[in-house]
Write a protein that holds these residues in place. Sequence first.
Motif, PDB file in Angstrom:
ATOM      1  N   ALA A  89     -15.122   3.705  -1.075  1.00  0.00           N
ATOM      2  CA  ALA A  89     -15.159   2.471  -0.285  1.00  0.00           C
ATOM      3  C   ALA A  89     -15.895   1.432  -0.295  1.00  0.00           C
ATOM      4  O   ALA A  89     -15.423   0.388  -0.017  1.00  0.00           O
ATOM      5  CB  ALA A  89     -15.503   3.474   1.235  1.00  0.00           C
ATOM      6  N   LEU A  90     -16.835   1.736  -1.230  1.00  0.00           N
ATOM      7  CA  LEU A  90     -17.609   0.411  -1.596  1.00  0.00           C
ATOM      8  C   LEU A  90     -16.848  -0.682  -2.334  1.00  0.00           C
ATOM      9  O   LEU A  90     -17.162  -2.014  -2.722  1.00  0.00           O
ATOM     10  CB  LEU A  90     -18.725   0.587  -2.506  1.00  0.00           C
ATOM     11  N   ARG A  91     -15.717  -0.097  -2.922  1.00  0.00           N
ATOM     12  CA  ARG A  91     -14.673  -1.165  -3.774  1.00  0.00           C
ATOM     13  C   ARG A  91     -14.116  -2.400  -2.870  1.00  0.00           C
ATOM     14  O   ARG A  91     -13.626  -3.147  -3.395  1.00  0.00           O
ATOM     15  CB  ARG A  91     -13.643  -0.279  -4.245  1.00  0.00           C
ATOM     16  N   SER A  92     -14.279  -2.109  -1.430  1.00  0.00           N
ATOM     17  CA  SER A  92     -13.843  -3.232  -0.600  1.00  0.00           C
ATOM     18  C   SER A  92     -14.697  -4.265  -1.042  1.00  0.00           C
ATOM     19  O   SER A  92     -14.334  -5.804  -1.153  1.00  0.00           O
ATOM     20  CB  SER A  92     -13.905  -3.156   0.658  1.00  0.00           C
ATOM     21  N   PHE A  93     -16.008  -4.183  -1.392  1.00  0.00           N
ATOM     22  CA  PHE A  93     -16.893  -5.383  -1.817  1.00  0.00           C
ATOM     23  C   PHE A  93     -16.406  -6.056  -3.100  1.00  0.00           C
ATOM     24  O   PHE A  93     -16.368  -7.111  -3.327  1.00  0.00           O
ATOM     25  CB  PHE A  93     -18.265  -4.822  -1.855  1.00  0.00           C
ATOM     26  N   ALA A  94     -16.199  -5.008  -4.187  1.00  0.00           N
ATOM     27  CA  ALA A  94     -15.557  -5.511  -5.383  1.00  0.00           C
ATOM     28  C   ALA A  94     -14.267  -6.214  -5.222  1.00  0.00           C
ATOM     29  O   ALA A  94     -14.143  -7.397  -5.881  1.00  0.00           O
ATOM     30  CB  ALA A  94     -15.146  -4.226  -6.314  1.00  0.00           C
ATOM     31  N   ALA A  95     -13.453  -5.988  -4.343  1.00  0.00           N
ATOM     32  CA  ALA A  95     -12.222  -6.737  -4.190  1.00  0.00           C
ATOM     33  C   ALA A  95     -12.765  -8.380  -3.361  1.00  0.00           C
ATOM     34  O   ALA A  95     -12.002  -9.151  -3.651  1.00  0.00           O
ATOM     35  CB  ALA A  95     -11.325  -5.794  -2.992  1.00  0.00           C
TER      36      ALA A  95
ATOM     37  N   ILE B 248      -8.495  -7.888   3.270  1.00  0.00           N
ATOM     38  CA  ILE B 248      -8.627  -6.502   2.440  1.00  0.00           C
ATOM     39  C   ILE B 248      -8.375  -5.232   3.422  1.00  0.00           C
ATOM     40  O   ILE B 248      -8.888  -5.152   4.323  1.00  0.00           O
ATOM     41  CB  ILE B 248      -9.940  -6.452   1.567  1.00  0.00           C
ATOM     42  N   LEU B 249      -7.502  -4.252   2.872  1.00  0.00           N
ATOM     43  CA  LEU B 249      -7.607  -3.059   3.550  1.00  0.00           C
ATOM     44  C   LEU B 249      -7.374  -1.893   2.647  1.00  0.00           C
ATOM     45  O   LEU B 249      -6.505  -1.848   1.569  1.00  0.00           O
ATOM     46  CB  LEU B 249      -6.013  -2.954   4.455  1.00  0.00           C
ATOM     47  N   LEU B 250      -8.247  -1.042   2.647  1.00  0.00           N
ATOM     48  CA  LEU B 250      -8.366   0.177   1.646  1.00  0.00           C
ATOM     49  C   LEU B 250      -7.704   1.322   2.374  1.00  0.00           C
ATOM     50  O   LEU B 250      -8.153   1.567   3.536  1.00  0.00           O
ATOM     51  CB  LEU B 250      -9.880   0.351   1.286  1.00  0.00           C
ATOM     52  N   GLU B 251      -6.982   2.110   1.671  1.00  0.00           N
ATOM     53  CA  GLU B 251      -6.346   3.160   2.308  1.00  0.00           C
ATOM     54  C   GLU B 251      -6.380   4.166   1.095  1.00  0.00           C
ATOM     55  O   GLU B 251      -6.278   3.948  -0.261  1.00  0.00           O
ATOM     56  CB  GLU B 251      -5.101   3.169   2.477  1.00  0.00           C
TER      57      GLU B 251
ATOM     58  N   ASN C 280       0.612  -1.371  -0.009  1.00  0.00           N
ATOM     59  CA  ASN C 280       0.022   0.003  -0.006  1.00  0.00           C
ATOM     60  C   ASN C 280       0.937   1.398   0.008  1.00  0.00           C
ATOM     61  O   ASN C 280       0.637   2.281  -0.668  1.00  0.00           O
ATOM     62  CB  ASN C 280      -1.114   0.010   1.168  1.00  0.00           C
ATOM     63  N   ALA C 281       2.182   1.082   0.745  1.00  0.00           N
ATOM     64  CA  ALA C 281       2.625   2.437   0.793  1.00  0.00           C
ATOM     65  C   ALA C 281       3.614   2.798  -0.483  1.00  0.00           C
ATOM     66  O   ALA C 281       3.794   3.764  -0.827  1.00  0.00           O
ATOM     67  CB  ALA C 281       3.668   2.105   1.899  1.00  0.00           C
ATOM     68  N   GLU C 282       3.909   1.502  -1.093  1.00  0.00           N
ATOM     69  CA  GLU C 282       4.434   1.656  -2.387  1.00  0.00           C
ATOM     70  C   GLU C 282       3.582   2.365  -3.411  1.00  0.00           C
ATOM     71  O   GLU C 282       3.805   2.755  -4.564  1.00  0.00           O
ATOM     72  CB  GLU C 282       5.183   0.166  -2.944  1.00  0.00           C
ATOM     73  N   ALA C 283       2.286   1.712  -3.168  1.00  0.00           N
ATOM     74  CA  ALA C 283       1.370   2.252  -4.312  1.00  0.00           C
ATOM     75  C   ALA C 283       1.107   3.620  -4.205  1.00  0.00           C
ATOM     76  O   ALA C 283       1.307   4.434  -5.202  1.00  0.00           O
ATOM     77  CB  ALA C 283      -0.211   1.641  -3.902  1.00  0.00           C
TER      78      ALA C 283
END
Length: 252
Positions: A78-84, A120-123, A23-26
């Motif tokens: 934030a709803l993309r956590s469900f897509a993931a 899954i972790l969204l940031e 995530n940090a690299e992203a």
Amino acid sequence: MSGKAKWPQGVGRHLLDTVDSTNAEAFRLAPHHAGPCWIVAGEQTAGRGRRARAWASPRGNFHGTLLLHPTEPAATVALRSFAAALALRDAFVALTGLPEAFRLKWPNDVLLNGGKVAGILLESSGAGQGVQHLAIGIGVNLIAAPDPAQVEQGAVPPVTLLSETGLRVTPEAFLDALAPAYARWETAFTTQGFAPLREAWLAHAARLGETIRARTGTETREGVFQTIDETGALILRQSQGPVAIPAAEVFF
């Protein structure tokens, strides 16, 4: 099972040996990538889970992040956590041919035979109310899992894909299944909204219709897991009626 899915068009791919956190690299790569990009590392030295918990990142497991540049309001992003979660399930099923073995645990875990196999972790980063860059971090226990003694009491026990199915999958092979699966759900989300994701997620939800506990900070609520609403919130049915819980840790 169908043949190998094609890598999604226009999506970048960075395979790294070691990194502090994908995530940090992203976020470091974000200014240099106009389009979506996957970052996968052989190992992480400072992997993070939810609530800033350390995430064990041994070699052989999948440590990856999808970098996106969304344009919607933060609550929609934030709803993309469900897509993931749906993409993870699709990838697992494509690789194992075991659709009944995988369930989705609200808000952002994937279960295999009842044990946690992926998280899954969204940031996000951005200015004001907007989201400029989104990192969808994904960790998968392909061959190794944390010691159950290290897991919070009452939490779902960790399992590995290898121990539960006998299947040994490399992180690169898992990415080849996950990236096209995510691209399909991203297209559905951006063209049709959350409704198709909500319907599909509920079809594979763990403990739907059963009594669960949801903990927010110091408060724990118990009730029947009724559904998720159009904002992705958990709807618990209690004696006084349904209550919406936007964020919590769920225990069975």
